[in-house]
Design a protein around this motif. Structure first.
Motif, PDB file in Angstrom:
ATOM      1  N   TYR A 133       0.810  -1.211   0.000  1.00 57.09           N
ATOM      2  CA  TYR A 133       0.000   0.000   0.000  1.00 57.09           C
ATOM      3  C   TYR A 133       0.848   1.268   0.000  1.00 57.09           C
ATOM      4  CZ  TYR A 133      -4.133  -2.782   0.962  1.00 57.09           C
ATOM      5  OH  TYR A 133      -5.148  -3.670   0.866  1.00 57.09           O
ATOM      6  N   ALA A 134       2.017   1.197   0.582  1.00 59.71           N
ATOM      7  CA  ALA A 134       2.841   2.401   0.791  1.00 59.71           C
ATOM      8  C   ALA A 134       4.226   2.204   0.190  1.00 59.71           C
ATOM      9  CB  ALA A 134       2.929   2.694   2.285  1.00 59.71           C
ATOM     10  N   LYS A 135       4.270   2.121  -1.121  1.00 64.21           N
ATOM     11  CA  LYS A 135       5.525   1.825  -1.806  1.00 64.21           C
ATOM     12  C   LYS A 135       6.597   2.897  -1.600  1.00 64.21           C
ATOM     13  CE  LYS A 135       3.505  -0.978  -5.509  1.00 64.21           C
ATOM     14  NZ  LYS A 135       2.452  -1.497  -4.804  1.00 64.21           N
ATOM     15  N   HIS A 136       6.201   4.145  -1.380  1.00 61.07           N
ATOM     16  CA  HIS A 136       7.179   5.232  -1.277  1.00 61.07           C
ATOM     17  C   HIS A 136       7.706   5.447   0.145  1.00 61.07           C
ATOM     18  CE1 HIS A 136       3.302   7.040  -0.330  1.00 61.07           C
ATOM     19  NE2 HIS A 136       3.967   7.938   0.364  1.00 61.07           N
ATOM     20  N   GLU A 137       7.356   4.597   1.067  1.00 64.51           N
ATOM     21  CA  GLU A 137       7.795   4.716   2.464  1.00 64.51           C
ATOM     22  C   GLU A 137       9.029   3.834   2.718  1.00 64.51           C
ATOM     23  OE1 GLU A 137       6.511   6.868   4.425  1.00 64.51           O
ATOM     24  OE2 GLU A 137       4.535   7.281   3.610  1.00 64.51           O
ATOM     25  N   LYS A 138       9.982   3.856   1.811  1.00 62.70           N
ATOM     26  CA  LYS A 138      11.139   2.967   1.841  1.00 62.70           C
ATOM     27  C   LYS A 138      11.963   3.082   3.123  1.00 62.70           C
ATOM     28  CE  LYS A 138      15.133   1.679  -0.880  1.00 62.70           C
ATOM     29  NZ  LYS A 138      15.985   1.957  -2.007  1.00 62.70           N
ATOM     30  N   THR A 139      12.204   4.284   3.625  1.00 58.57           N
ATOM     31  CA  THR A 139      13.054   4.442   4.816  1.00 58.57           C
ATOM     32  C   THR A 139      12.435   3.786   6.044  1.00 58.57           C
ATOM     33  OG1 THR A 139      12.099   6.616   5.290  1.00 58.57           O
ATOM     34  CG2 THR A 139      14.132   6.571   3.990  1.00 58.57           C
ATOM     35  N   VAL A 140      11.132   3.843   6.158  1.00 64.49           N
ATOM     36  CA  VAL A 140      10.457   3.194   7.296  1.00 64.49           C
ATOM     37  C   VAL A 140      10.688   1.687   7.237  1.00 64.49           C
ATOM     38  CG1 VAL A 140       8.223   2.691   8.355  1.00 64.49           C
ATOM     39  CG2 VAL A 140       8.718   4.997   7.543  1.00 64.49           C
ATOM     40  N   PHE A 141      10.542   1.110   6.059  1.00 69.01           N
ATOM     41  CA  PHE A 141      10.730  -0.331   5.911  1.00 69.01           C
ATOM     42  C   PHE A 141      12.171  -0.729   6.209  1.00 69.01           C
ATOM     43  CE2 PHE A 141       7.350   0.454   2.574  1.00 69.01           C
ATOM     44  CZ  PHE A 141       6.311   0.213   3.454  1.00 69.01           C
ATOM     45  N   GLU A 142      13.113   0.091   5.745  1.00 63.88           N
ATOM     46  CA  GLU A 142      14.525  -0.203   6.004  1.00 63.88           C
ATOM     47  C   GLU A 142      14.838  -0.150   7.494  1.00 63.88           C
ATOM     48  OE1 GLU A 142      16.598   2.648   3.584  1.00 63.88           O
ATOM     49  OE2 GLU A 142      16.329   1.470   1.756  1.00 63.88           O
ATOM     50  N   LYS A 143      14.285   0.848   8.186  1.00 57.61           N
ATOM     51  CA  LYS A 143      14.528   0.971   9.627  1.00 57.61           C
ATOM     52  C   LYS A 143      13.940  -0.212  10.391  1.00 57.61           C
ATOM     53  CE  LYS A 143      14.974   5.974   9.913  1.00 57.61           C
ATOM     54  NZ  LYS A 143      14.379   7.214  10.413  1.00 57.61           N
ATOM     55  N   VAL A 144      12.745  -0.637   9.996  1.00 55.66           N
ATOM     56  CA  VAL A 144      12.122  -1.785  10.659  1.00 55.66           C
ATOM     57  C   VAL A 144      12.955  -3.041  10.421  1.00 55.66           C
ATOM     58  CG1 VAL A 144      10.096  -3.295  10.677  1.00 55.66           C
ATOM     59  CG2 VAL A 144       9.792  -0.821  10.632  1.00 55.66           C
ATOM     60  N   THR A 145      13.415  -3.219   9.189  1.00 53.05           N
ATOM     61  CA  THR A 145      14.233  -4.388   8.864  1.00 53.05           C
ATOM     62  C   THR A 145      15.553  -4.370   9.636  1.00 53.05           C
ATOM     63  OG1 THR A 145      13.233  -4.459   6.668  1.00 53.05           O
ATOM     64  CG2 THR A 145      15.297  -5.663   6.970  1.00 53.05           C
ATOM     65  N   GLU A 146      16.190  -3.204   9.727  1.00 52.93           N
ATOM     66  CA  GLU A 146      17.442  -3.078  10.495  1.00 52.93           C
ATOM     67  C   GLU A 146      17.204  -3.375  11.972  1.00 52.93           C
ATOM     68  OE1 GLU A 146      19.210   0.783   9.965  1.00 52.93           O
ATOM     69  OE2 GLU A 146      19.291   0.537   7.791  1.00 52.93           O
ATOM     70  N   ALA A 147      16.110  -2.842  12.512  1.00 55.17           N
ATOM     71  CA  ALA A 147      15.806  -3.054  13.932  1.00 55.17           C
ATOM     72  C   ALA A 147      15.536  -4.531  14.212  1.00 55.17           C
ATOM     73  CB  ALA A 147      14.617  -2.198  14.344  1.00 55.17           C
ATOM     74  N   ARG A 148      14.815  -5.180  13.301  1.00 51.50           N
ATOM     75  CA  ARG A 148      14.543  -6.615  13.457  1.00 51.50           C
ATOM     76  C   ARG A 148      15.855  -7.396  13.427  1.00 51.50           C
ATOM     77  NH1 ARG A 148      14.098 -11.106  10.174  1.00 51.50           N
ATOM     78  NH2 ARG A 148      12.687 -12.703  10.960  1.00 51.50           N
ATOM     79  N   SER A 149      16.724  -7.053  12.503  1.00 48.12           N
ATOM     80  CA  SER A 149      18.018  -7.719  12.394  1.00 48.12           C
ATOM     81  C   SER A 149      18.838  -7.509  13.673  1.00 48.12           C
ATOM     82  CB  SER A 149      18.780  -7.170  11.193  1.00 48.12           C
ATOM     83  OG  SER A 149      20.047  -7.748  11.106  1.00 48.12           O
ATOM     84  N   GLY A 150      18.801  -6.296  14.219  1.00 45.08           N
ATOM     85  CA  GLY A 150      19.507  -6.013  15.466  1.00 45.08           C
ATOM     86  C   GLY A 150      19.011  -6.883  16.603  1.00 45.08           C
ATOM     87  N   LEU A 151      17.699  -7.090  16.669  1.00 42.22           N
ATOM     88  CA  LEU A 151      17.118  -7.934  17.720  1.00 42.22           C
ATOM     89  C   LEU A 151      17.538  -9.394  17.535  1.00 42.22           C
ATOM     90  CD1 LEU A 151      15.250  -8.133  20.181  1.00 42.22           C
ATOM     91  CD2 LEU A 151      13.373  -8.541  18.590  1.00 42.22           C
ATOM     92  N   MET A 152      17.537  -9.849  16.299  1.00 38.98           N
ATOM     93  CA  MET A 152      17.888 -11.242  16.036  1.00 38.98           C
ATOM     94  C   MET A 152      19.373 -11.509  16.338  1.00 38.98           C
ATOM     95  SD  MET A 152      15.016 -12.482  15.196  1.00 38.98           S
ATOM     96  CE  MET A 152      15.423 -14.089  14.604  1.00 38.98           C
ATOM     97  N   ASN A 153      20.220 -10.471  16.233  1.00 36.14           N
ATOM     98  CA  ASN A 153      21.660 -10.648  16.458  1.00 36.14           C
ATOM     99  C   ASN A 153      22.092 -10.322  17.889  1.00 36.14           C
ATOM    100  OD1 ASN A 153      22.154 -11.445  13.793  1.00 36.14           O
ATOM    101  ND2 ASN A 153      22.239  -9.324  13.111  1.00 36.14           N
ATOM    102  N   ALA A 154      21.184  -9.850  18.728  1.00 42.84           N
ATOM    103  CA  ALA A 154      21.523  -9.496  20.104  1.00 42.84           C
ATOM    104  C   ALA A 154      21.859 -10.760  20.894  1.00 42.84           C
ATOM    105  CB  ALA A 154      20.368  -8.747  20.755  1.00 42.84           C
TER     106      ALA A 154
END
Length: 187
Positions: A64-85
């Motif tokens: 629905y929100a194709k132009h909200e790329k930075t939000v998706f990147e931040k969520v993906t980075e945060a998820r990755s940070g949690l998985m690597n903690a």
């Protein structure tokens, strides 16, 4: 001769009581340390469950929100940070970052009425809310267990057994100071 035998029996009984007391304290420390590990694994299960829900949520919102790329990147980075903690502290920090990025993801969703009505999105949002409740409960249980264990490690006479057998205090799962502030509500 009889007096000497009675004294030896009394000394033996006292030694047995002392040994039983030490064994009891040691076993209670082991039991509490294992409870801390179990409580942490419950938090870990819920954090992983939430992390598993996030890609589906992101993909649903992306449609629905194709132009909200930075939000998706931040969520993906945060998820990755949690998985690597690895440590409790790293998990707590990664959890706080992920919570903040999820807020921004839901803020994006607010701008898309069709998305808010999407059945898949609503189900994912419901599962995420349920998981957040489980995380909060698990965090409380973990911290209560850590408190009991740390008290046992610090209080006399069990502190002597704890230091002798190298029992280390456990870390609490704490939230950032920013999260403790009362939010300002305006109507």
């Amino acid at each position: 001769m009889v007096v000497k035998l009675i004294i030896e029996i009394i000394i033996l009984i006292v030694l047995i009581v002392v040994v039983l007391f030490i064994v009891s304290l040691y076993n209670s420390l082991i039991q509490l340390r294992n409870r801390v590990k179990n409580a942490w694994s419950q938090i870990d299960v819920q954090l992983n469950r939430r992390a598993d829900l996030i890609p589906n949520l992101v993909e649903t919102v992306k449609g629905y929100a194709k132009h909200e790329k930075t939000v998706f990147e931040k969520v993906t980075e945060a998820r990755s940070g949690l998985m690597n903690a690895k440590t409790v502290q790293e998990n707590a920090e990664a959890n706080n970052i992920l919570t903040d990025t999820l807020k921004s993801l839901f803020a994006v969703a607010e701008n898309y009425p069709d998305l808010k009505a999407n059945e898949n999105f609503l189900e994912l949002q419901s599962q995420l809310a349920e998981t957040e409740d489980k995380i909060a409960y698990s965090r409380q249980f973990y911290n209560d267990t850590v408190l009991m264990y740390n008290n046992k490690c610090q209080m006399f006479p069990s502190n002597m057994i704890a230091s002798t057998f190298n029992f280390q205090e456990a870390e609490f799962f704490e939230i950032e100071d920013v999260k403790r502030e009362v939010p300002e509500v305006k109507f």
